[in-house]
Design a protein around this motif. Structure first.
Motif, PDB file in Angstrom:
ATOM      1  N   ILE A 310       0.719  -1.228  -0.019  1.00 47.66           N
ATOM      2  CA  ILE A 310      -0.061   0.052  -0.025  1.00 47.66           C
ATOM      3  C   ILE A 310       0.929   1.189  -0.029  1.00 47.66           C
ATOM      4  O   ILE A 310       1.877   1.472   0.799  1.00 47.66           O
ATOM      5  N   ASP A 311       0.665   2.166  -0.793  1.00 48.76           N
ATOM      6  CA  ASP A 311       1.392   3.458  -1.074  1.00 48.76           C
ATOM      7  C   ASP A 311       0.665   4.619  -0.392  1.00 48.76           C
ATOM      8  O   ASP A 311       1.191   5.470   0.068  1.00 48.76           O
ATOM      9  N   GLU A 312      -0.730   4.333  -0.140  1.00 45.84           N
ATOM     10  CA  GLU A 312      -1.159   5.525   0.484  1.00 45.84           C
ATOM     11  C   GLU A 312      -2.508   5.024   0.949  1.00 45.84           C
ATOM     12  O   GLU A 312      -3.476   4.298   0.284  1.00 45.84           O
ATOM     13  N   LEU A 313      -3.061   5.565   2.256  1.00 50.49           N
ATOM     14  CA  LEU A 313      -4.369   5.120   2.795  1.00 50.49           C
ATOM     15  C   LEU A 313      -5.065   6.430   2.701  1.00 50.49           C
ATOM     16  O   LEU A 313      -4.572   7.713   3.120  1.00 50.49           O
ATOM     17  N   VAL A 314      -6.303   6.467   2.339  1.00 50.53           N
ATOM     18  CA  VAL A 314      -7.084   7.625   2.468  1.00 50.53           C
ATOM     19  C   VAL A 314      -8.456   7.069   3.168  1.00 50.53           C
ATOM     20  O   VAL A 314      -9.011   6.383   3.020  1.00 50.53           O
ATOM     21  N   ILE A 315      -8.424   7.779   4.373  1.00 49.50           N
ATOM     22  CA  ILE A 315      -9.252   7.206   5.459  1.00 49.50           C
ATOM     23  C   ILE A 315     -10.446   8.306   5.774  1.00 49.50           C
ATOM     24  O   ILE A 315     -10.119   9.597   6.014  1.00 49.50           O
ATOM     25  N   TYR A 316     -11.526   7.996   5.437  1.00 49.14           N
ATOM     26  CA  TYR A 316     -12.758   8.853   5.809  1.00 49.14           C
ATOM     27  C   TYR A 316     -13.171   8.371   7.194  1.00 49.14           C
ATOM     28  O   TYR A 316     -13.533   7.206   7.557  1.00 49.14           O
ATOM     29  N   MET A 317     -13.445   9.378   8.166  1.00 52.11           N
ATOM     30  CA  MET A 317     -13.905   9.185   9.292  1.00 52.11           C
ATOM     31  C   MET A 317     -14.921   9.731   9.682  1.00 52.11           C
ATOM     32  O   MET A 317     -15.228  11.070   9.657  1.00 52.11           O
ATOM     33  N   GLY A 318     -15.996   9.163  10.157  1.00 56.94           N
ATOM     34  CA  GLY A 318     -17.297   9.319  10.389  1.00 56.94           C
ATOM     35  C   GLY A 318     -17.463   9.701  11.937  1.00 56.94           C
ATOM     36  O   GLY A 318     -16.923   8.952  12.628  1.00 56.94           O
ATOM     37  N   ALA A 319     -18.342  10.743  12.256  1.00 51.94           N
ATOM     38  CA  ALA A 319     -18.414  11.080  13.801  1.00 51.94           C
ATOM     39  C   ALA A 319     -19.274   9.959  14.369  1.00 51.94           C
ATOM     40  O   ALA A 319     -20.280  10.698  14.852  1.00 51.94           O
ATOM     41  N   ARG A 320     -18.940   8.902  14.480  1.00 46.33           N
ATOM     42  CA  ARG A 320     -19.619   8.200  15.328  1.00 46.33           C
ATOM     43  C   ARG A 320     -18.968   7.033  16.122  1.00 46.33           C
ATOM     44  O   ARG A 320     -17.574   6.883  15.854  1.00 46.33           O
ATOM     45  N   LEU A 321     -19.439   6.405  17.109  1.00 47.68           N
ATOM     46  CA  LEU A 321     -18.634   5.532  17.941  1.00 47.68           C
ATOM     47  C   LEU A 321     -19.502   4.097  17.605  1.00 47.68           C
ATOM     48  O   LEU A 321     -20.553   4.210  17.901  1.00 47.68           O
ATOM     49  N   LEU A 322     -18.430   3.012  17.378  1.00 50.00           N
ATOM     50  CA  LEU A 322     -19.217   1.862  17.097  1.00 50.00           C
ATOM     51  C   LEU A 322     -18.911   0.921  18.015  1.00 50.00           C
ATOM     52  O   LEU A 322     -19.637  -0.292  18.248  1.00 50.00           O
ATOM     53  N   GLY A 323     -18.086   0.970  18.938  1.00 48.98           N
ATOM     54  CA  GLY A 323     -17.719   0.023  20.172  1.00 48.98           C
ATOM     55  C   GLY A 323     -16.972  -0.961  19.916  1.00 48.98           C
ATOM     56  O   GLY A 323     -16.564  -1.258  18.773  1.00 48.98           O
ATOM     57  N   SER A 324     -16.634  -1.816  21.104  1.00 46.21           N
ATOM     58  CA  SER A 324     -15.386  -2.838  20.797  1.00 46.21           C
ATOM     59  C   SER A 324     -15.893  -4.153  20.146  1.00 46.21           C
ATOM     60  O   SER A 324     -15.037  -4.920  19.927  1.00 46.21           O
ATOM     61  N   ASP A 325     -17.141  -4.270  20.096  1.00 47.01           N
ATOM     62  CA  ASP A 325     -17.423  -5.545  19.090  1.00 47.01           C
ATOM     63  C   ASP A 325     -17.442  -5.411  17.675  1.00 47.01           C
ATOM     64  O   ASP A 325     -17.316  -6.143  16.942  1.00 47.01           O
ATOM     65  N   ALA A 326     -17.425  -4.043  17.112  1.00 46.45           N
ATOM     66  CA  ALA A 326     -17.392  -3.638  15.777  1.00 46.45           C
ATOM     67  C   ALA A 326     -16.144  -3.972  15.269  1.00 46.45           C
ATOM     68  O   ALA A 326     -14.976  -4.322  15.880  1.00 46.45           O
ATOM     69  N   ILE A 346       1.431  11.609   7.916  1.00 47.70           N
ATOM     70  CA  ILE A 346       0.077  12.271   7.343  1.00 47.70           C
ATOM     71  C   ILE A 346       0.567  13.115   6.219  1.00 47.70           C
ATOM     72  O   ILE A 346       1.106  14.312   6.445  1.00 47.70           O
ATOM     73  N   VAL A 347      -0.097  13.060   5.185  1.00 50.41           N
ATOM     74  CA  VAL A 347       0.130  13.987   4.063  1.00 50.41           C
ATOM     75  C   VAL A 347      -1.022  14.875   3.742  1.00 50.41           C
ATOM     76  O   VAL A 347      -0.533  16.011   3.112  1.00 50.41           O
ATOM     77  N   GLY A 355     -17.455  14.759   8.997  1.00 49.91           N
ATOM     78  CA  GLY A 355     -16.349  13.992   9.422  1.00 49.91           C
ATOM     79  C   GLY A 355     -14.905  14.454   8.919  1.00 49.91           C
ATOM     80  O   GLY A 355     -14.754  15.737   8.962  1.00 49.91           O
ATOM     81  N   LEU A 356     -13.919  13.658   9.086  1.00 51.89           N
ATOM     82  CA  LEU A 356     -12.659  14.060   8.592  1.00 51.89           C
ATOM     83  C   LEU A 356     -12.135  13.156   7.300  1.00 51.89           C
ATOM     84  O   LEU A 356     -12.655  12.157   7.227  1.00 51.89           O
ATOM     85  N   ARG A 357     -11.193  13.725   6.751  1.00 56.61           N
ATOM     86  CA  ARG A 357     -10.293  12.750   5.770  1.00 56.61           C
ATOM     87  C   ARG A 357      -8.862  13.065   6.162  1.00 56.61           C
ATOM     88  O   ARG A 357      -8.353  14.230   5.930  1.00 56.61           O
ATOM     89  N   ILE A 358      -8.220  11.815   6.123  1.00 55.06           N
ATOM     90  CA  ILE A 358      -6.864  11.757   6.415  1.00 55.06           C
ATOM     91  C   ILE A 358      -6.172  10.969   5.495  1.00 55.06           C
ATOM     92  O   ILE A 358      -6.598  10.005   4.865  1.00 55.06           O
ATOM     93  N   VAL A 359      -5.158  11.425   4.838  1.00 52.23           N
ATOM     94  CA  VAL A 359      -4.356  10.683   3.725  1.00 52.23           C
ATOM     95  C   VAL A 359      -2.970  10.491   4.441  1.00 52.23           C
ATOM     96  O   VAL A 359      -2.051  11.317   5.129  1.00 52.23           O
ATOM     97  N   ALA A 360      -2.515   9.315   4.403  1.00 50.03           N
ATOM     98  CA  ALA A 360      -1.319   8.773   4.951  1.00 50.03           C
ATOM     99  C   ALA A 360      -0.485   7.862   4.217  1.00 50.03           C
ATOM    100  O   ALA A 360      -1.120   7.145   3.444  1.00 50.03           O
TER     101      ALA A 360
END
Ligand code: AOF
Ligand code: ZN
Length: 365
Positions: A310-326, A346-347, A355-360
């Protein structure tokens, strides 16, 4: 040169060719300018000369990539530049295509050639996929992921629609449009039955025009399913949509009858699964993919990560919490100590919708 890069970026992808922009400066003024729109279309230099036919004589030409010197789908740009009477040439990137030695030819013809060092890194970024394919025989691999604020991608029962908002999903459409292939795993096909196509309607304004242009120039990106045991259902939605589908499998040809637009590729195996390096190599060498987008679940994503693919991760983060079984973002055996964990850089990061968008990217590369 900045303008030349802007022009180059006015297309999302012109694969298998690199993106190139060109500006001609004559008597201290900007004259012709142009860019390469797609394979088989005129090169940036030719487009710039055509935009202002008398602009070449005595001019300085800024081009983001070394001009080609070979007869491909189009004629050599070096010849056109020499015939136009260009005096100086300023380039940013060199062309790794073994058929191309433009700088040498231009210098032999008496044209002064300069490399603009400030733009060397930008040139490498602009065509990172083309460069990887030419140099290493594999594409640039971007992995798109969607997760909750606590880093989970789906509930334990698989529900994942939708963790992120419509703005994030529209942005992901643009990632698809910039890619030569969209890669997924059979588990995602079975769980979500995704379309995996580009839908310009989901986009607005200039982004929509970029996506529409991509479809008009090159059609839909290839859709690729990694499916070791050939479990893809004949009725999977993605198989019936316009565009080509490639299924990489270890199982035989007659195991299922798919539509004509679907090709089964018998892959080499690695630990009884489709060898992922084989898939990437095939996408680069046989299908000339420069950049690909992986939209898969935690297992395929984790396997690619573990293999260092993997050369790049594009991570979209939604403002929710799903818990430890997720479910987790990626499944892989973690390191024994923090010092052994993979360092990412983090580039880019920012707010998108609610939400957030993170590129790493892996820090070492
Ligand atoms: C340039 N200017 O705008 C681009 C170049 O088949 P062809 O004729 O289109 O040639 C493709 C090759 O030309 C491609 O692999 C790369 O080496 C170079 N691309 N060169 O002078 C351009 N797009
Ligand atoms: Zn050319």
């Amino acid at each position: 040169m900045r303008r030349a890069f802007e022009l180059a970026r006015s297309v999302l992808s012109c694969a298998p060719n690199p993106r190139v922009g060109c500006v001609i400066v004559r008597d201290g003024r900007r004259a012709g300018e142009g860019f390469h729109a797609g394979a088989g279309r005129e090169h940036a230099e030719i487009a710039a000369l055509a935009a202002d036919p008398d602009s070449g004589a005595g001019a300085t030409v800024f081009v983001t990539l070394e001009p080609c010197s070979h007869e491909g789908r189009t004629g050599p740009c070096t010849r056109a530049l020499i015939e136009a009477g260009v005096k100086q040439l300023v380039i940013a990137g060199l062309d790794p295509n073994p058929q191309v030695s433009g700088v040498g030819q231009l210098e032999a013809a008496g044209i002064e050639v300069f490399r603009f060092e400030d733009f060397v890194a930008e040139a490498a970024e602009l065509n990172k996929g083309f460069l990887l394919r030419m140099n290493l025989g594999r594409p640039f691999v971007r992995c798109k992921l969607a997760m909750s604020l606590d880093g989970r991608t789906a509930l334990a029962d698989g529900q994942s629609k939708w963790i992120t908002g419509p703005e994030a999903r529209a942005d992901a459409q643009l990632l698809r449009a910039a890619s030569c292939a969209i890669v997924t795993g059979v588990n995602t096909i079975l769980a979500d039955d995704p379309a995996l196509n580009v839908r310009p309607d989901a986009l607005k304004g200039g982004d929509r025009v970029l996506a529409e242009t991509r479809l008009a120039e090159a059609g839909q990106p290839l859709r690729v399913i990694v499916d070791s045991k050939l479990r893809t259902p004949r009725k999977a939605k993605t198989l019936s949509l316009p565009g080509e589908v490639k299924i990489f499998s270890l199982w035989g040809r007659d195991a299922a009858r798919f539509p004509d637009s679907v090709e089964l590729i018998s892959a080499s195996a690695s630990q009884e699964r489709v060898d992922l390096e084989f898939v990437l190599n095939c996408l680069a060498t046989r299908f000339e993919c420069n950049e690909i987008l992986v939209e898969a679940g935690p297992i395929l994503g984790g396997a690619l990560l573990t293999a260092g693919l993997i050369d790049e991760l594009v991570i979209y983060m939604g403002a929710r919490l799903l818990g430890s079984d997720a479910r987790p973002l990626l499944e892989f055996a973690g390191p024994d100590s923090l010092t052994q964990s993979e360092a990412l850089e983090i580039v880019d990061a920012g707010v998108i919708g609610d939400g957030l968008r993170i590129v790493a990217r892996p820090a070492a590369r």
